[in-house]
Design an enzyme around this catalytic site. Structure first.
Site, PDB file in Angstrom:
ATOM      1  N   CYS A  75       0.816  -1.232   0.000  1.00 55.78           N
ATOM      2  CA  CYS A  75       0.000   0.000   0.000  1.00 55.78           C
ATOM      3  C   CYS A  75       0.840   1.269   0.000  1.00 55.78           C
ATOM      4  O   CYS A  75       0.331   2.346  -0.307  1.00 55.78           O
ATOM      5  CB  CYS A  75      -0.945   0.001   1.189  1.00 55.78           C
ATOM      6  SG  CYS A  75      -2.013  -1.431   1.215  1.00 55.78           S
ATOM      7  N   HIS A  80      -3.405   6.985   3.258  1.00 53.77           N
ATOM      8  CA  HIS A  80      -3.805   5.723   2.627  1.00 53.77           C
ATOM      9  C   HIS A  80      -5.235   5.402   3.055  1.00 53.77           C
ATOM     10  O   HIS A  80      -5.611   5.571   4.207  1.00 53.77           O
ATOM     11  CB  HIS A  80      -2.857   4.608   3.067  1.00 53.77           C
ATOM     12  CG  HIS A  80      -3.298   3.252   2.629  1.00 53.77           C
ATOM     13  ND1 HIS A  80      -3.692   2.991   1.330  1.00 53.77           N
ATOM     14  CD2 HIS A  80      -3.424   2.088   3.307  1.00 53.77           C
ATOM     15  CE1 HIS A  80      -4.037   1.713   1.234  1.00 53.77           C
ATOM     16  NE2 HIS A  80      -3.894   1.145   2.416  1.00 53.77           N
ATOM     17  N   ASN A 117     -10.197  -0.275  -0.387  1.00 55.69           N
ATOM     18  CA  ASN A 117      -8.741  -0.211  -0.240  1.00 55.69           C
ATOM     19  C   ASN A 117      -8.101  -0.603  -1.574  1.00 55.69           C
ATOM     20  O   ASN A 117      -8.126  -1.767  -1.957  1.00 55.69           O
ATOM     21  CB  ASN A 117      -8.294  -1.161   0.880  1.00 55.69           C
ATOM     22  CG  ASN A 117      -6.793  -1.122   1.119  1.00 55.69           C
ATOM     23  OD1 ASN A 117      -6.054  -0.532   0.329  1.00 55.69           O
ATOM     24  ND2 ASN A 117      -6.369  -1.739   2.203  1.00 55.69           N
TER      25      ASN A 117
HETATM   26  O1  UT7 Z   1      -3.970  -1.507   3.485  1.00 59.85           O
HETATM   27  C1  UT7 Z   1      -3.189  -1.582   4.642  1.00 59.85           C
HETATM   28  C2  UT7 Z   1      -3.450  -2.751   5.405  1.00 59.85           C
HETATM   29  N1  UT7 Z   1      -4.803  -3.068   5.738  1.00 59.85           N
HETATM   30  C3  UT7 Z   1      -5.448  -2.455   6.736  1.00 59.85           C
HETATM   31  O2  UT7 Z   1      -5.012  -1.438   7.227  1.00 59.85           O
HETATM   32  C4  UT7 Z   1      -6.685  -3.099   7.271  1.00 59.85           C
HETATM   33  C5  UT7 Z   1      -6.633  -3.095   8.775  1.00 59.85           C
HETATM   34  N2  UT7 Z   1      -7.748  -3.761   9.440  1.00 59.85           N
HETATM   35  C6  UT7 Z   1      -9.031  -3.426   9.317  1.00 59.85           C
HETATM   36  O3  UT7 Z   1      -9.392  -2.561   8.550  1.00 59.85           O
HETATM   37  C7  UT7 Z   1     -10.040  -4.105  10.225  1.00 59.85           C
HETATM   38  O4  UT7 Z   1      -9.339  -4.842  11.202  1.00 59.85           O
HETATM   39  C8  UT7 Z   1     -11.012  -5.061   9.480  1.00 59.85           C
HETATM   40  C9  UT7 Z   1     -11.991  -4.225   8.665  1.00 59.85           C
HETATM   41  C10 UT7 Z   1     -10.233  -5.992   8.580  1.00 59.85           C
HETATM   42  C11 UT7 Z   1     -11.821  -5.862  10.485  1.00 59.85           C
HETATM   43  O5  UT7 Z   1     -12.496  -4.994  11.384  1.00 59.85           O
HETATM   44  P1  UT7 Z   1     -12.422  -5.264  12.971  1.00 59.85           P
HETATM   45  O6  UT7 Z   1     -13.277  -4.266  13.612  1.00 59.85           O
HETATM   46  O7  UT7 Z   1     -10.952  -5.246  13.323  1.00 59.85           O
HETATM   47  O8  UT7 Z   1     -13.071  -6.688  13.102  1.00 59.85           O
HETATM   48  P2  UT7 Z   1     -12.443  -8.040  13.698  1.00 59.85           P
HETATM   49  O9  UT7 Z   1     -11.330  -8.539  12.848  1.00 59.85           O
HETATM   50  O10 UT7 Z   1     -12.165  -7.811  15.140  1.00 59.85           O
HETATM   51  O11 UT7 Z   1     -13.648  -9.042  13.546  1.00 59.85           O
HETATM   52  C12 UT7 Z   1     -14.832  -8.865  14.273  1.00 59.85           C
HETATM   53  C13 UT7 Z   1     -15.842  -9.903  13.843  1.00 59.85           C
HETATM   54  C14 UT7 Z   1     -15.299 -11.325  13.755  1.00 59.85           C
HETATM   55  O12 UT7 Z   1     -16.277 -12.194  14.280  1.00 59.85           O
HETATM   56  P3  UT7 Z   1     -16.122 -12.826  15.742  1.00 59.85           P
HETATM   57  O13 UT7 Z   1     -14.843 -13.610  15.682  1.00 59.85           O
HETATM   58  O14 UT7 Z   1     -16.059 -11.667  16.678  1.00 59.85           O
HETATM   59  O15 UT7 Z   1     -17.349 -13.666  15.871  1.00 59.85           O
HETATM   60  C15 UT7 Z   1     -15.172 -11.559  12.269  1.00 59.85           C
HETATM   61  O16 UT7 Z   1     -15.341 -12.921  11.918  1.00 59.85           O
HETATM   62  O17 UT7 Z   1     -16.352  -9.590  12.556  1.00 59.85           O
HETATM   63  C16 UT7 Z   1     -16.328 -10.762  11.732  1.00 59.85           C
HETATM   64  N3  UT7 Z   1     -16.168 -10.372  10.342  1.00 59.85           N
HETATM   65  C17 UT7 Z   1     -17.211 -10.076   9.552  1.00 59.85           C
HETATM   66  N4  UT7 Z   1     -18.535 -10.042   9.779  1.00 59.85           N
HETATM   67  C18 UT7 Z   1     -19.327  -9.662   8.762  1.00 59.85           C
HETATM   68  C19 UT7 Z   1     -15.025 -10.234   9.640  1.00 59.85           C
HETATM   69  N5  UT7 Z   1     -15.310  -9.834   8.384  1.00 59.85           N
HETATM   70  C20 UT7 Z   1     -16.661  -9.733   8.307  1.00 59.85           C
HETATM   71  C21 UT7 Z   1     -17.547  -9.359   7.283  1.00 59.85           C
HETATM   72  N6  UT7 Z   1     -18.871  -9.342   7.558  1.00 59.85           N
HETATM   73  N7  UT7 Z   1     -17.138  -9.009   6.053  1.00 59.85           N
END
Ligand code: UT7
Length: 322
Positions: free
Chosen positions: A113, A249, A279
């Site tokens: 990125c 970014h 992204n």
């Molecule tokens: O480009 C540079 C690098 N990339 C980034 O900077 C991305 C950095 N990370 C993020 O943007 C966020 O961490 C995400 C958007 C990827 C995830 O958001 P989060 O608030 O950190 O969620 P999480 O990983 O803590 O997941 C929470 C829950 C999980 O369920 P459980 O385990 O709590 O039951 C996931 O399985 O959300 C679930 N989940 C989803 N639910 C519905 C993960 N993806 C999805 C989805 N729809 N698409």
């Protein structure tokens, strides 16, 4: 003293748009989850017959028209991308050929990125050294080719696009500082598991997918984006009041908001495109730059702080007078 200065910008986004509702049909997700956790509403996705070089050419043509330069004027092409057409020849040479740009230095670099920030920083040094008169600098991705469409953790996040900039020497102040960094200890938090010397025979590219520990990446991204913004300001004896626009970014609206809050930057001064583009990896900063310029918010003479963070981890900032 010679500076490098932006002569023109352009962007290209594939015509095909996938909304959150489209994603709901493919994986167990909801529009509400995607919007509240990421801010993303839709993203552009290249069709099978589009290649990264095509996106580059479309963005470059607009940037060159904006700067009033012809293919014959370009003497350096630098492209940041993680999704080149081929492993070699590098995508900059493919763009060079497609655009009829005469023989010149042309290369791509892969810093995920942060690709565009690394690319424009490199071109800046070529220009200030007196080696280059007109650089075409691009951040471009068809990153969706590296996605597993059934992995809801990543398939809702990414989109494709290209942003291009023409960089030229100027006696007027342009790029004031560039800062690049990387720390390879974080490799396992965000990576693609197939490369040439690793796993190529065992797993074809089409069978693999981006691996990301989203939550951990999130925390480091916020801290890093905040601290590199401060580093750029300190290096130039400036404060946030001196900056007209922050162009970070675009990975996640919550990351952008949290990093801006940490340094005290009001969101009204932050260009945000993640909602429409998702992204787009190396393309995200030049896409956001072009959006801000074309919609009239960013004006000549204003001070811009560009910054990015991505896999590696890699990061970087560019402080410039537009
Ligand atoms: O480009 C540079 C690098 N990339 C980034 O900077 C991305 C950095 N990370 C993020 O943007 C966020 O961490 C995400 C958007 C990827 C995830 O958001 P989060 O608030 O950190 O969620 P999480 O990983 O803590 O997941 C929470 C829950 C999980 O369920 P459980 O385990 O709590 O039951 C996931 O399985 O959300 C679930 N989940 C989803 N639910 C519905 C993960 N993806 C999805 C989805 N729809 N698409």
């Amino acid at each position: 003293m010679t500076f490098s200065r932006i002569g023109g910008t352009g962007r290209y986004l594939p015509e095909r748009v996938l909304t959150n509702a489209d994603r709901e049909k493919i994986v167990d997700t909801t529009d509400e989850w995607i919007r509240t956790r990421t801010g993303i509403e839709e993203r552009h996705v290249a069709t099978d017959d589009e290649q990264t070089s095509d996106l580059c050419v479309n963005a470059a043509k607009i940037a060159m028209a904006d700067a009033g330069v012809d293919p014959q004027d370009i003497d350096l092409i630098v492209i940041g991308t993680t999704s080149p057409d081929l492993l070699f020849p590098n995508v900059a040479t493919i763009v060079q050929h497609k655009m009829g740009i005469p023989a010149c230095a042309a290369f791509s670099l892969e810093t995920a990125c942060s690709g565009f920030i690394y690319a424009i920083s490199t071109a800046d040094k070529f220009i200030r050294a007196g080696d280059t008169k007109c650089a075409l600098v691009i951040g471009a991705e068809i990153i969706t080719r590296l996605i597993d469409w059934e992995d809801r953790n990543t398939c809702v996040l990414f989109g494709d696009g290209a942003g291009a900039v023409i960089l030229q020497p100027s006696e007027e102040q342009g790029i004031m500082s560039t800062h690049l960094g990387a720390d390879g200890q974080y490799k396992d938090l965000l990576y693609y598991p197939v490369g040439v010397s690793n796993n190529l025979a065992a797993a074809g590219v089409g069978d693999s997918r981006i691996m990301m520990a989203g939550n951990e990446v999130f925390k480091v991204a916020v801290k890093t984006l905040a601290s590199i913004a401060q580093t750029a300001l300190d290096a130039n004896n400036m404060t946030l009041d001196d900056v007209d626009w922050l162009i970070p970014h675009q990975a996640n609206l919550r990351i952008i908001q949290a990093a801006a809050k940490r340094i005290g930057m009001p969101m009204e001064k932050v260009i945000q495109t993640v909602q429409m583009h998702g992204n787009t990896s190396a393309a995200s900063v030049p896409l956001a730059l072009d959006v801000g310029i074309r919609d009239g918010r960013i004006k000549r003479g204003q001070t811009l702080l560009l910054e990015a963070f991505g896999g590696g981890f890699t990061w970087g900032s560019v402080l410039l007078r537009y």
